[in-house]
Design an enzyme around this catalytic site. Structure first.
Site, PDB file in Angstrom:
ATOM      1  N   ASN A   1      27.328  16.583 -23.251  1.00 33.69           N
ATOM      2  CA  ASN A   1      27.268  15.543 -24.160  1.00 33.69           C
ATOM      3  C   ASN A   1      28.769  15.328 -24.842  1.00 33.69           C
ATOM      4  OD1 ASN A   1      24.953  14.236 -23.426  1.00 33.69           O
ATOM      5  ND2 ASN A   1      23.963  14.704 -25.204  1.00 33.69           N
TER       6      ASN A   1
ATOM      7  N   CYS B   1      22.252  13.328 -32.418  1.00 31.48           N
ATOM      8  CA  CYS B   1      21.168  14.584 -32.667  1.00 31.48           C
ATOM      9  C   CYS B   1      21.036  15.455 -31.206  1.00 31.48           C
ATOM     10  CB  CYS B   1      19.822  14.153 -32.892  1.00 31.48           C
ATOM     11  SG  CYS B   1      19.799  13.190 -34.478  1.00 31.48           S
ATOM     12  N   ASP B   2      21.927  14.989 -30.211  1.00 28.10           N
ATOM     13  CA  ASP B   2      21.958  15.931 -29.031  1.00 28.10           C
ATOM     14  C   ASP B   2      23.389  16.543 -28.841  1.00 28.10           C
ATOM     15  OD1 ASP B   2      20.663  16.943 -26.535  1.00 28.10           O
ATOM     16  OD2 ASP B   2      20.938  15.003 -25.686  1.00 28.10           O
ATOM     17  N   PRO B   3      23.986  17.231 -29.647  1.00 31.74           N
ATOM     18  CA  PRO B   3      25.336  18.028 -29.285  1.00 31.74           C
ATOM     19  C   PRO B   3      25.165  19.278 -28.448  1.00 31.74           C
ATOM     20  CG  PRO B   3      24.466  18.589 -31.688  1.00 31.74           C
ATOM     21  CD  PRO B   3      23.517  17.763 -30.899  1.00 31.74           C
ATOM     22  N   HIS B   4      25.395  18.812 -27.380  1.00 32.21           N
ATOM     23  CA  HIS B   4      25.671  19.865 -26.410  1.00 32.21           C
ATOM     24  C   HIS B   4      26.818  19.899 -25.362  1.00 32.21           C
ATOM     25  CE1 HIS B   4      24.101  17.772 -22.919  1.00 32.21           C
ATOM     26  NE2 HIS B   4      22.922  17.297 -23.783  1.00 32.21           N
TER      27      HIS B   4
END
Length: 84
Positions: free
Chosen positions: A29, A23-26
């Site tokens: 990452n 849930c932290d696709p940037h």
């Protein structure tokens, strides 16, 4: 273009195969490996997605990609982001 397509494919495959959603696709990452694979980092924010929600997310993403603006409000309802 290539890394974005690879990331989208990886996330959809992960969600549909195992029900796992990172849930932290940037960009901080994700790394592209020298051989062209995707390395996803920081697994601190992960959800297990039930099958009904999996398909609703796929519909939503599909409608975003194809720019089907008429379908998106229904997707947001199905995902529970807005009321009917």
């Amino acid at each position: 273009g290539g890394l974005c397509a690879l990331a989208l494919n990886a996330y959809l495959t992960m969600m549909l195969d195992s029900g796992t959603l990172h849930c932290d696709p940037h960009p901080g990452n994700m790394l592209a490996t020298p051989d062209g694979r995707l390395c996803i980092l920081d697994w601190g924010l992960v959800l297990q997605v039930d099958p009904d929600l999996q398909y609703s997310l796929v519909d939503y993403i599909s409608h975003l990609i194809t720019q089907d603006a008429e379908a998106i409000p229904g997707d947001l309802v199905a995902l529970g982001f807005v009321d009917k």
